[in-house]
Each structure stands twice: as structure tokens, then as C-alpha cells.
Design an enzyme around this catalytic site. Structure first.
Site, PDB file in Angstrom:
ATOM      1  N   LYS A 194      45.171  49.349  40.927  1.00 30.35           N
ATOM      2  CA  LYS A 194      44.744  48.772  39.640  1.00 30.35           C
ATOM      3  C   LYS A 194      44.099  47.401  39.833  1.00 30.35           C
ATOM      4  O   LYS A 194      44.750  46.443  40.208  1.00 30.35           O
ATOM      5  CB  LYS A 194      45.914  48.609  38.670  1.00 30.35           C
ATOM      6  CG  LYS A 194      45.394  48.275  37.269  1.00 30.35           C
ATOM      7  CD  LYS A 194      46.397  47.612  36.362  1.00 30.35           C
ATOM      8  CE  LYS A 194      46.334  46.126  36.340  1.00 30.35           C
ATOM      9  NZ  LYS A 194      45.141  45.525  35.701  1.00 30.35           N
ATOM     10  N   GLY A 246      49.225  38.476  42.902  1.00 34.45           N
ATOM     11  CA  GLY A 246      49.010  37.888  41.584  1.00 34.45           C
ATOM     12  C   GLY A 246      49.900  36.676  41.407  1.00 34.45           C
ATOM     13  O   GLY A 246      50.278  36.033  42.381  1.00 34.45           O
ATOM     14  N   SER A 247      50.240  36.405  40.160  1.00 31.86           N
ATOM     15  CA  SER A 247      50.980  35.178  39.877  1.00 31.86           C
ATOM     16  C   SER A 247      52.468  35.343  40.200  1.00 31.86           C
ATOM     17  O   SER A 247      52.998  36.462  40.198  1.00 31.86           O
ATOM     18  CB  SER A 247      50.813  34.829  38.402  1.00 31.86           C
ATOM     19  OG  SER A 247      51.275  35.898  37.615  1.00 31.86           O
ATOM     20  N   THR A 248      53.124  34.232  40.428  1.00 26.19           N
ATOM     21  CA  THR A 248      54.559  34.256  40.716  1.00 26.19           C
ATOM     22  C   THR A 248      55.326  34.785  39.505  1.00 26.19           C
ATOM     23  O   THR A 248      56.300  35.522  39.667  1.00 26.19           O
ATOM     24  CB  THR A 248      55.027  32.849  41.134  1.00 26.19           C
ATOM     25  OG1 THR A 248      54.382  32.530  42.385  1.00 26.19           O
ATOM     26  CG2 THR A 248      56.526  32.781  41.320  1.00 26.19           C
ATOM     27  N   GLY A 251      55.006  38.457  39.539  1.00 24.24           N
ATOM     28  CA  GLY A 251      55.727  38.892  40.749  1.00 24.24           C
ATOM     29  C   GLY A 251      57.220  39.001  40.492  1.00 24.24           C
ATOM     30  O   GLY A 251      57.881  39.940  40.933  1.00 24.24           O
ATOM     31  N   GLU A 268      52.362  39.099  47.105  1.00 21.96           N
ATOM     32  CA  GLU A 268      51.575  37.923  47.512  1.00 21.96           C
ATOM     33  C   GLU A 268      51.340  37.107  46.254  1.00 21.96           C
ATOM     34  O   GLU A 268      50.609  37.537  45.357  1.00 21.96           O
ATOM     35  CB  GLU A 268      50.226  38.360  48.096  1.00 21.96           C
ATOM     36  CG  GLU A 268      50.330  39.247  49.321  1.00 21.96           C
ATOM     37  CD  GLU A 268      50.604  38.471  50.599  1.00 21.96           C
ATOM     38  OE1 GLU A 268      50.748  37.242  50.534  1.00 21.96           O
ATOM     39  OE2 GLU A 268      50.683  39.112  51.655  1.00 21.96           O
ATOM     40  N   CYS A 302      44.469  31.489  45.919  1.00 25.56           N
ATOM     41  CA  CYS A 302      45.926  31.309  45.954  1.00 25.56           C
ATOM     42  C   CYS A 302      46.319  30.276  46.997  1.00 25.56           C
ATOM     43  O   CYS A 302      47.266  29.527  46.812  1.00 25.56           O
ATOM     44  CB  CYS A 302      46.592  32.628  46.274  1.00 25.56           C
ATOM     45  SG  CYS A 302      45.907  33.394  47.750  1.00 25.56           S
ATOM     46  N   GLU A 399      50.857  25.574  39.935  1.00 27.48           N
ATOM     47  CA  GLU A 399      49.559  26.101  40.334  1.00 27.48           C
ATOM     48  C   GLU A 399      48.604  26.058  39.131  1.00 27.48           C
ATOM     49  O   GLU A 399      48.898  26.580  38.072  1.00 27.48           O
ATOM     50  CB  GLU A 399      49.726  27.549  40.800  1.00 27.48           C
ATOM     51  CG  GLU A 399      48.467  28.110  41.387  1.00 27.48           C
ATOM     52  CD  GLU A 399      48.626  29.570  41.818  1.00 27.48           C
ATOM     53  OE1 GLU A 399      49.178  30.364  41.029  1.00 27.48           O
ATOM     54  OE2 GLU A 399      48.197  29.888  42.930  1.00 27.48           O
TER      55      GLU A 399
HETATM   56  P1  NAP Z   1      48.464  38.019  37.339  1.00 30.11           P
HETATM   57  O1  NAP Z   1      48.307  37.670  35.924  1.00 30.11           O
HETATM   58  O2  NAP Z   1      49.820  38.019  37.928  1.00 30.11           O
HETATM   59  O3  NAP Z   1      47.789  39.466  37.505  1.00 30.11           O
HETATM   60  C1  NAP Z   1      47.683  40.129  38.735  1.00 30.11           C
HETATM   61  C2  NAP Z   1      47.553  41.613  38.474  1.00 30.11           C
HETATM   62  O4  NAP Z   1      48.771  42.118  37.901  1.00 30.11           O
HETATM   63  C3  NAP Z   1      46.452  41.987  37.496  1.00 30.11           C
HETATM   64  O5  NAP Z   1      45.884  43.209  37.889  1.00 30.11           O
HETATM   65  C4  NAP Z   1      47.224  42.115  36.198  1.00 30.11           C
HETATM   66  O6  NAP Z   1      46.572  42.904  35.257  1.00 30.11           O
HETATM   67  C5  NAP Z   1      48.495  42.770  36.670  1.00 30.11           C
HETATM   68  N1  NAP Z   1      49.653  42.601  35.797  1.00 30.11           N
HETATM   69  C6  NAP Z   1      49.827  41.732  34.762  1.00 30.11           C
HETATM   70  N2  NAP Z   1      51.058  41.895  34.209  1.00 30.11           N
HETATM   71  C7  NAP Z   1      51.663  42.881  34.913  1.00 30.11           C
HETATM   72  C8  NAP Z   1      52.961  43.493  34.829  1.00 30.11           C
HETATM   73  N3  NAP Z   1      53.889  43.117  33.944  1.00 30.11           N
HETATM   74  N4  NAP Z   1      53.257  44.472  35.713  1.00 30.11           N
HETATM   75  C9  NAP Z   1      52.366  44.848  36.661  1.00 30.11           C
HETATM   76  N5  NAP Z   1      51.129  44.316  36.769  1.00 30.11           N
HETATM   77  C10 NAP Z   1      50.787  43.338  35.915  1.00 30.11           C
HETATM   78  O7  NAP Z   1      47.607  37.106  38.271  1.00 30.11           O
HETATM   79  P2  NAP Z   1      46.092  36.721  38.071  1.00 30.11           P
HETATM   80  O8  NAP Z   1      46.048  35.665  37.028  1.00 30.11           O
HETATM   81  O9  NAP Z   1      45.266  37.931  37.919  1.00 30.11           O
HETATM   82  O10 NAP Z   1      45.758  36.110  39.505  1.00 30.11           O
HETATM   83  C11 NAP Z   1      45.974  34.795  39.844  1.00 30.11           C
HETATM   84  C12 NAP Z   1      47.249  34.663  40.643  1.00 30.11           C
HETATM   85  O11 NAP Z   1      47.192  35.440  41.823  1.00 30.11           O
HETATM   86  C13 NAP Z   1      47.475  33.254  41.115  1.00 30.11           C
HETATM   87  O12 NAP Z   1      48.807  32.881  40.876  1.00 30.11           O
HETATM   88  C14 NAP Z   1      47.219  33.325  42.610  1.00 30.11           C
HETATM   89  O13 NAP Z   1      47.869  32.368  43.362  1.00 30.11           O
HETATM   90  C15 NAP Z   1      47.648  34.702  42.933  1.00 30.11           C
HETATM   91  N6  NAP Z   1      47.036  35.174  44.160  1.00 30.11           N
HETATM   92  C16 NAP Z   1      47.828  35.270  45.284  1.00 30.11           C
HETATM   93  C17 NAP Z   1      47.292  35.705  46.482  1.00 30.11           C
HETATM   94  C18 NAP Z   1      48.139  35.815  47.706  1.00 30.11           C
HETATM   95  O14 NAP Z   1      47.728  36.478  48.643  1.00 30.11           O
HETATM   96  N7  NAP Z   1      49.310  35.210  47.747  1.00 30.11           N
HETATM   97  C19 NAP Z   1      45.954  36.068  46.542  1.00 30.11           C
HETATM   98  C20 NAP Z   1      45.170  35.962  45.395  1.00 30.11           C
HETATM   99  C21 NAP Z   1      45.737  35.527  44.210  1.00 30.11           C
HETATM  100  P3  NAP Z   1      45.588  42.202  34.190  1.00 30.11           P
HETATM  101  O15 NAP Z   1      44.468  41.586  34.945  1.00 30.11           O
HETATM  102  O16 NAP Z   1      45.110  43.345  33.395  1.00 30.11           O
HETATM  103  O17 NAP Z   1      46.404  41.215  33.449  1.00 30.11           O
END
Ligand code: NAP
Ligand code: MG
Length: 490
Positions: A194, A246-248, A251, A268, A302, A399
């Protein structure tokens, strides 16, 4: 000719003529279904959403909003492929498919780069030179492992896990898909992926490519949608492994949902990396490293160097040089090859960044923004620094995920380590010094998954990546990345 977008703000400076990348070769359909069982199919509930170009707020395509019914269909298609042709295939043959994907990404790189920049807002220079080549390199690297797993795990037999559910964010859409898909496929798993809601297009183009590469139907399924689509993948009983980036915050929700189940998982998550600059560093090079670490890709990284720790004796010099450099950064059209900083990925993200600019000032920090001009429509943020911050300030601890840098000073090595480690995160870090011994001591003292020395944000498929503390669980990339997709038997 000088335009507000490309004007350099240096007195007596120079202008770059616009050099936009053509998008004629990029085919974007008006509407995309879900990629399930080798075909694009309509979503069960008939719902779609728009994906827009954040640089001008114009609609690019309608994309299917997958429900739990679609997720169920995709998991069943993945299971069927796993029990069928993919599961039975010899590892050597499987590897050839993964190699084919790698080659085809390279062949279609111009199209992928243009669409990545259109859908996500990142500068074409970055999608062309970093995202797309690295995505291809990941498939190449893991393709090589497919028939050599006995060497990766000597004396053990590595078996695939089954169906992997993979959920990725919007900052590196194609690259994150490659990080997840390549090791999963090389190890013999099938996948339901996804992409993020705001950047679904390159994952859908990758699905087209995978169909063209003749992978057996159902080996890779792409279900677009929102957070609840991701949640449906996490809780589906037919999924054997979850890989999430994604976000903590999300996560944590996922980890809670998986507690007590047999599903394996890797997470991650976020970061708040410190770039640590010692007085003996090559200062000009370090300033470039800071700029690269936090301003390029709009700080949507990230492992961005979102904190600067600079040794007190050179702090004034470094900050002045940084401010001068910030004035020369070009913010604007992501498709222009001169652009350093593209569009913020979404309105929501821009609002989040803006709220942190408020918070920082309310906390008493001094804010400085580059005076560069930004376009009128779309979502933009000028490169910003905060000085006079305290360790407990939210702009130091949390962050922001935008081009915003919090600057602190230190006197001794130990103070730098203490400050670097004093956040809930531990994803990455940077150290700048001309002393090798200091580099090695720093890499052992800073609790982060990756530490760059005299450089920043460098990636390679052979190198593992992942976080300490609240930055995640497990590693992706390199040999370690295989471990997350296999069950080891004696
Ligand atoms: P996010 O809001 O956590 O979303 C990540 C993904 O999860 C998206 O596809 C999102 O869908 C989906 N999602 C949202 N709520 C969910 C739930 N309850 N259950 C399962 N999936 C769900 O993060 P983001 O804002 O897209 O990305 C930014 C974050 O990613 C930052 O915190 C960044 O540090 C982190 N990041 C970490 C790494 C690493 O390798 N450590 C790499 C890149 C990014 P939707 O888009 O449809 O909401
Ligand atoms: Mg978009």
C-alpha cells in the site's frame, strides 16, 4: 531571464534560466484501479480519490480507494501465487524476474523520475539522480541473493514467510516500494503493497512494469487507499509479515495490533538526527552537508539532519556561512533541474510544518528564514533555522519533517554525545571532523542506526538501515534485510 522562482538573492549574483524537465514521455492515466491478481480491477465499493501535484494543486489522476474487501481479495491473490507458481519456482528463476524488474526500472527511469516529481513535489534532480537509480539498484542487489540464500545464512535453510503486507510513506514512494519488494520477492514471498495516499502513482507505474515483466499474477498486488486500507492489511489474518515505514505514531498503533499474533514485523519510523560539527572539520564542506541533510527534499527525509550540533568556537562562522548558503537555494518548480527545494508534499504537511514554526518561536527560539521567493500556488516552505533553542524544546525533540533546522552548540565531545542522544529517536547521525579517531568514537557513542562521517544522506543497497529507540524495529537493506523475509530452519 530573472523570474521570482529562479532568482538568486545574492547581491550582484546571477540567475539561472529555467531548465524544466519535459513530461511528454510520462503517461499518467485519468483513473487507476487496484492491481490485484495481475490485473487492474475496480475497487469493490467503487470509491476513488484524487492525487494532486503539490507544486500547483492540480489534479493528476483519480485513484482507487481500497477497502477491507479489496485487501482481502489481494491477500487471497497473493496466497494463491505463493501456493502456486511463485512458491514452486526455482530460486534461480525467481532471481531472473527480480533482475528483470531492476533492468526495466532503469529503462523507464525518465518516466518514473518525472512522475515521482509531479506526484510528490520533490526536485527532479533528486528523483532522477537518487530515487530512481537507487530503486533499480535495490532490485539488482537482491536479485543476486535469490539463489544464494544458503550463503547468507550458512548451515541453515531459509524459507519464505508467505504473504507480506507492506505499507509505505510519501517521501520516497518508489524507493520505499523497492526497499520492501526487492528482498521480499528475492526470498520467495508474495506481497500486498500500500503506497501513501498523496503519492500513489509511481507504485501504480511499478505495478504496470511488473505486469509487463510477466511476473505470475498475484505475486505483487498494489492496493491504494488511506490509513484504514493500511490498517486492513495489518489486521488481515492471511498476512504473515508486516513491513511498515512511516511515522512513529502509526508504528505504535501497528505494533499494538500485531502484539500476540504470529506475524513477523519490521518498523522503520521517524528520526531527529544530529549533524555534529567539530571545530577541526572542513567547514565549507560541512555547511554543504548540513544543507544536503535538511534542506534538500524539503526535509522530507526520516534520517534528515534536522538538528545541528556545532562546536562553540566555530558556531558563529558556521551559522553565518549557512545563512549565506540558504540565500542561494532555489525553491520552486520541482521539474526544473535548477531547483534545490521542491514543494511540500501536501497541505496537511505544510500546516504541520507551519505549526512547528509557531511553536519554536513561542518556545523562545530565534527563527531565521531565507529570503528566497516561493511560487504563489502550491505548498512551499522557505529554508528555516532556529537558534537559541533548549534541549527540551519541541523543535529539538520532535520530528518536523520539513526544511527546518534546530541549532545547538557544544564545547566537549561528551556534551555533543549527550545532546545527540537526548531525543526519543535514533535513526541516523552525522559527524564532521578531520580526526579519524573522533569519528570512530562518535559512531560508538551516538545511538543511531547509521552515522555518516564527513558526508550525509548517502545510501547503498548493501548497507543495512534502521533505527534505535523510537525510530523502529528491525533492519532493511543489505544482508540484514533478507533476515526480515525468511524463516530459518536447521
Ligand atoms: P504515516 O502517516 O505513518 O503513513 C505511512 C503509511 O501508513 C501511509 O501509507 C499511510 O497511509 C499508512 N497508514 C496511516 N495510518 C495507518 C494505520 N492506522 N494502519 C496502517 N497504515 C496506516 O507516515 P507519513 O506521514 O506518510 O510519512 C512520514 C513518516 O515516515 C515520518 O515520520 C518519517 O520519519 C517516516 N519515515 C521513516 C523512514 C525510515 O526508514 N525509518 C523512511 C521514510 C519515512 P496514508 O498515506 O493513506 O495515510
Ligand atoms: Mg500527489
Amino acid at each position: 531571464m530573472a523570474t521570482p522562482e529562479n532568482k538568486l538573492a545574492f547581491d550582484g549574483g546571477w540567475d539561472y534560466a529555467p531548465a524544466p524537465e519535459s513530461t511528454d514521455h510520462a503517461r499518467i492515466d485519468k483513473r487507476y484501479g487496484l492491481f490485484i491478481g495481475g490485473d487492474f480491477v475496480s475497487p469493490e465499493k467503487g470509491r476513488y480519490f484524487d492525487t494532486i501535484n503539490p507544486a500547483n494543486e492540480q489534479k493528476l489522476a483519480r485513484v482507487a480507494k481500497g477497502s477491507e474487501l479489496d485487501v482481502d481479495k489481494a491477500v487471497k491473490a497473493a496466497r494463491k501465487a505463493y501456493a502456486g507458481p511463485w512458491g514452486r519456482m526455482k530460486a534461480k528463476e525467481r532471481g531472473k524476474y527480480v533482475f528483470r524488474i531492476a533492468r526495466m526500472i532503469a529503462e523507464r527511469s525518465r518516466e518514473f523520475a518525472a512522475i515521482e516529481s509531479l506526484d510528490g513535489g520533490k526536485p527532479i534532480r533528486e528523483s532522477r539522480d537518487i530515487d530512481v537509480p537507487l530503486a533499480s539498484a535495490h532490485f539488482f542487489y537482491y536479485a543476486g541473493w535469490a539463489d544464494k540464500l544458503e550463503y547468507a545464512f550458512p548451515g541453515r535453510r531459509a524459507k519464505p514467510l508467505g504473504v507480506a503486507g507492506q505499507i509505505i510513506p510519501w517521501n520516497f514512494p518508489l524507493l520505499m516500494a523497492a526497499w520492501k519488494l526487492a528482498p521480499a520477492l528475492a526470498c520467495g514471498n508474495t506481497v500486498v503493497l500500500k503506497p501513501a495516499e498523496t503519492t500513489p502513482l509511481t507504485a501504480l507505474k511499478l505495478a504496470e512494469l511488473i505486469a509487463d515483466a510477466d511476473l505470475p499474477p498475484g505475486v505483487v498486488n498494489v492496493v491504494t487507499g488511506a490509513g484504514d486500507t493500511g490498517a486492513a492489511i495489518v489486521t488481515h489474518p492471511g498476512v504473515d509479515k508486516i513491513a511498515f515505514t512511516g511515522s512513529t505514531g502509526v508504528g505504535r498503533i501497528i505494533q499494538r495490533a500485531l502484539a500476540g499474533t504470529k506475524k513477523k514485523y519490521t518498523l522503520e519510523l521517524g528520526g531527529k538526527a544530529a549533524n555534529i560539527i567539530f571545530a577541526d572539520a572542513a567547514i565549507d564542506q560541512a555547511v554543504e552537508g548540513i544543507v544536503n541533510g535538511i534542506f534538500f527534499n524539503q526535509g522530507h527525509v526520516c534520517c534528515a539532519g534536522s538538528r545541528l550540533l556545532v562546536q562553540e568556537s566555530v558556531a558563529d562562522e558556521v551559522i553565518q556561512k549557512l545563512k549565506d548558503r540558504m540565500e542561494t537555494l532555489i525553491v520552486g518548480d520541482p521539474l526544473d533541474k535548477n531547483t534545490d527545494i521542491g514543494a511540500i508534499n501536501s497541505k496537511m504537511q505544510l500546516e504541520k510544518i507551519d505549526s512547528y514554526l509557531e511553536i519554536g518561536q513561542q518556545e523562545g527560539a530565534e527563527m531565521y528564514q531565507s529570503s528566497v521567493s516561493v511560487p504563489k500556488s502550491g505548498y512551499w516552505c522557505r529554508p528555516t533555522i532556529f537558534t537559541g533553542v533548549a534541549q527540551s524544546n519541541r523543535v529539538v525533540q520532535e520530528e518536523i519533517f520539513g526544511p527546518v533546522l534546530a541549532i545547538q552548540t557544544f564545547r566537549s565531545f561528551d556534551e555533543a554525545v549527550e545532546k545527540a542522544n537526548n531525543t526519543p529517536y535514533g535513526l541516523s547521525g552525522g559527524v564532521w571532523t578531520d580526526k579519524g579517531a573522533k569519528i570512530f568514537k562518535m559512531t560508538q557513542s551516538v545511538r543511531a542506526g547509521v552515522i555518516w562521517a564527513n558526508t550525509f544522506n548517502k545510501f547503498d543497497p548493501t548497507s543495512p538501515f534502521g533505527g534505535y529507540k523510537e525510530s523502529g524495529v528491525g533492519r532493511e537493506g543489505g544482508l540484514h534485510g533478507l533476515d526480515a523475509y525468511v524463516r530459518l530452519e536447521a
